[in-house]
Design a protein around this motif. Sequence first.
Motif, PDB file in Angstrom:
ATOM      1  N   ALA A  79      26.356  32.009 -34.038  1.00 12.41           N
ATOM      2  CA  ALA A  79      27.310  31.430 -33.202  1.00 12.41           C
ATOM      3  C   ALA A  79      28.145  30.358 -34.146  1.00 12.41           C
ATOM      4  O   ALA A  79      29.362  30.109 -33.863  1.00 12.41           O
ATOM      5  N   GLY A  80      27.413  29.451 -34.965  1.00 11.03           N
ATOM      6  CA  GLY A  80      28.097  28.168 -35.446  1.00 11.03           C
ATOM      7  C   GLY A  80      28.967  28.816 -36.717  1.00 11.03           C
ATOM      8  O   GLY A  80      29.624  27.696 -36.885  1.00 11.03           O
ATOM      9  N   HIS A  81      29.368  29.883 -36.860  1.00 15.44           N
ATOM     10  CA  HIS A  81      30.355  30.411 -37.996  1.00 15.44           C
ATOM     11  C   HIS A  81      31.266  31.027 -37.204  1.00 15.44           C
ATOM     12  O   HIS A  81      32.135  31.682 -37.869  1.00 15.44           O
ATOM     13  N   SER A  82      31.817  30.769 -35.968  1.00 17.75           N
ATOM     14  CA  SER A  82      33.088  31.038 -35.313  1.00 17.75           C
ATOM     15  C   SER A  82      33.575  30.039 -34.558  1.00 17.75           C
ATOM     16  O   SER A  82      32.838  29.229 -33.806  1.00 17.75           O
TER      17      SER A  82
ATOM     18  N   PRO B 211      28.124  34.967 -31.443  1.00 17.71           N
ATOM     19  CA  PRO B 211      27.706  35.716 -32.597  1.00 17.71           C
ATOM     20  C   PRO B 211      28.581  36.977 -32.708  1.00 17.71           C
ATOM     21  O   PRO B 211      29.263  37.274 -31.803  1.00 17.71           O
ATOM     22  N   ALA B 212      28.422  37.317 -33.860  1.00 14.11           N
ATOM     23  CA  ALA B 212      29.268  38.646 -34.007  1.00 14.11           C
ATOM     24  C   ALA B 212      28.565  39.544 -34.999  1.00 14.11           C
ATOM     25  O   ALA B 212      27.859  39.079 -35.883  1.00 14.11           O
ATOM     26  N   LEU B 213      28.826  40.887 -34.926  1.00 12.46           N
ATOM     27  CA  LEU B 213      28.241  41.990 -35.881  1.00 12.46           C
ATOM     28  C   LEU B 213      29.392  42.537 -36.460  1.00 12.46           C
ATOM     29  O   LEU B 213      30.499  42.703 -36.017  1.00 12.46           O
TER      30      LEU B 213
ATOM     31  N   ILE C  88      23.636  33.581 -41.276  1.00 13.20           N
ATOM     32  CA  ILE C  88      24.061  34.791 -41.764  1.00 13.20           C
ATOM     33  C   ILE C  88      23.417  35.738 -42.386  1.00 13.20           C
ATOM     34  O   ILE C  88      22.202  35.173 -42.887  1.00 13.20           O
ATOM     35  N   ILE C  89      23.506  37.080 -41.949  1.00  9.24           N
ATOM     36  CA  ILE C  89      22.676  38.114 -42.536  1.00  9.24           C
ATOM     37  C   ILE C  89      23.620  39.036 -43.150  1.00  9.24           C
ATOM     38  O   ILE C  89      24.593  39.422 -42.496  1.00  9.24           O
ATOM     39  N   ARG C  90      23.367  39.391 -44.244  1.00  9.41           N
ATOM     40  CA  ARG C  90      24.240  40.330 -44.950  1.00  9.41           C
ATOM     41  C   ARG C  90      23.791  41.342 -45.941  1.00  9.41           C
ATOM     42  O   ARG C  90      22.803  41.075 -46.545  1.00  9.41           O
ATOM     43  N   HIS C  91      24.042  42.586 -45.640  1.00 10.07           N
ATOM     44  CA  HIS C  91      23.483  43.501 -46.292  1.00 10.07           C
ATOM     45  C   HIS C  91      24.701  44.202 -47.152  1.00 10.07           C
ATOM     46  O   HIS C  91      25.846  44.586 -46.539  1.00 10.07           O
TER      47      HIS C  91
ATOM     48  N   ILE D 288      34.099  29.856 -43.056  1.00  3.92           N
ATOM     49  CA  ILE D 288      34.205  30.941 -42.035  1.00  3.92           C
ATOM     50  C   ILE D 288      34.814  29.974 -40.714  1.00  3.92           C
ATOM     51  O   ILE D 288      35.605  30.581 -39.931  1.00  3.92           O
ATOM     52  N   SER D 289      34.130  28.907 -40.722  1.00  8.84           N
ATOM     53  CA  SER D 289      34.411  28.108 -39.650  1.00  8.84           C
ATOM     54  C   SER D 289      35.774  27.643 -39.542  1.00  8.84           C
ATOM     55  O   SER D 289      36.697  27.036 -38.422  1.00  8.84           O
ATOM     56  N   ALA D 290      36.520  27.784 -40.563  1.00  4.16           N
ATOM     57  CA  ALA D 290      37.848  27.413 -40.732  1.00  4.16           C
ATOM     58  C   ALA D 290      38.842  28.427 -40.121  1.00  4.16           C
ATOM     59  O   ALA D 290      40.121  28.322 -40.201  1.00  4.16           O
TER      60      ALA D 290
END
Length: 635
Positions: free
Chosen positions: A172-175, A180-182, A388-391, A408-410
């Motif tokens: 959530a902290g990145h939007s 949260p988002a997938l 962050i989770i990244r594949h 991302i927060s910008a």
Amino acid sequence: MRTANGRLSEAFGQKYLEADILARTIGFSRIADKFVDQIDPEVYQVLSAYCEGINAFIDNNYHYLHRKFKLHRYWPLRWKPADCLAVHRLLAWLLSDKLVKKTVFYKLIEIYGSDKVQEGFPVFTNLPKQVTENYNTLLFPVLNKIVRQHMQMTNLLHISNEEIESSWALGAGHSTENIPALGKELPDFLNEYHDLFELHSQDIHLGGLVIPGIPFVLFGYNGTIAWNLTIRPADNLEFVILPQNHSDQIVSIRETINVRNEPDTSISIMESAMGPVIGSGNLAQTGPVRIAISWGGYRFSDDFKDYTQLCTASNWEEFKKAVSFHVVPAAEVDYIDRNANIGTAQYVSNPEFPAGSKFLPTLSRLYDKDFTGPVHHLFRYLNPPNGIIRHYRSFSGFLPDSIITKDISATDSLSEFCHIPENNIDLYAKILLPLILDIISPEQFRNPLYTQAYNVLTTWDCNTCNLNPALTIYDSFINILVQAIYKDEMDLADSHLFNQFLHLTDEIHLNLYGLLTGEESSWFDDIRSNDIIEHRKMLVTRSFIQTVDTLSRQYSENISQWSPENCLPPERIEHTNFLLALESHPVIYQSSHQLVRSHFLNREKLLVDKAIRLSLFNRFQLIRDSARLISISSD
């Protein structure tokens, strides 16, 4: 379904016979028939209802079926639950990423030995250190045959051997909306084979992405949590050398393939306890040798139970329990919930082999220095500190887990997330290009066109959706460089080897980086010429010059005309990204970049961007946005 059951030839003729033979040999339908009575009753009920719906549509819409049926003059087959299992195993096979890879490296090791292969592919740590038995080229025709059949099947379904998804989860902290988002980048072969699905009833609110033949949500939500299933390569295939006293354990199966407008073809399938026998040979020292394929897909696993439990899971613990049922194909499953948690889980279950089993020497987890035995374990990770989770393909363990460089927060809007986590950045180019530019000495160029092309590369940001001629130059250069390094040795080993190797995109790029960071290698020298010994700088510079010369001859000496949309295959440029956000009502954002002809008489193509917001609780909005939607509601 015809592909999985080996019944393409009866509708389309001789040209698909090789694919049918492979499907019958591997035995996707035999696997399904054996497993269908072992699956969970709830799963069987879902599959039965799904098949009944398809069959009812076929029966009631004879005159309204897709025009392809009328064009090719054939009738769709009726479905049964085992067919869904067969389709699932087929996709697991095609996306397992191992058959071609193990064939290529077995051939190299057989001809050149482990030390030479390790030198040319320095990134790999799972090559055999020594080979105790040598079969020379005896088994090469056997392997070439099954690889040829496999390639026909992958080409038919537009699946590459490197068809591995990119996906990510954001806390959530990145939007800016603090939710949260997938997200996922859809594999190329699914661009035309996916639908959005929603189901609303008194107890269930379910929606997301589905694909034909598998009646479960692969990327979606259930009102409380959301998930995204990302297929991953799994080292679950080996070529097994069967002992001579194994003959009494081999069962012969005779099958007939109906071929349209041609005589029927009968094939004999030899099935052992380890898997299907794909060929044999006769060694002067030891006598007859049989080779079988042992694949993790032959072991029972109730993978669809994972999907059914995800539909009702309401928290992290229930999510983990659901994922523990998913064995084939190997998959990482990402998780978010309304409490702003994010996580990922993957169940790893490697196949076990009888003591004393003999394998063809090739790339394998069996030779990994840390390998101690089969793994049966649920790996999971909840709420990473960076949020962050990244594949991304095979970069885990090669690059840091977090490779998002943009703030991302910008971002002004959540809908822009599809463009943020570097889904359009070629990460291979990002690590290789600076190294290549450093090796090349542009001051030695005598042709101004070489200098101009070099300068174009220096300004490229490695964004594949930025249709810069640099993308054309880079892709063409990598192809020529790979040919200069590897083709001479591979052609000497086997005439089919280099073309098979070209399908291993990840292996090519990863090892190019490892090879070029070293000083010199015997792989740089062309073994077909004795007059000069090639070195790294000479080889890279000559490949770059050859690239510019080739592009100038094919297109123009004007670099601005080397546009990727007209010079490169569409799959190199086209992307479809999805994002799912748990707002007050779940929302899916779709972002796509597709190539279209500017005019039906013109060869030029244009890149068309499309971004739509799909609110799964607003069907009129979905229809307006032209979403392909299957909607079911029950009060």
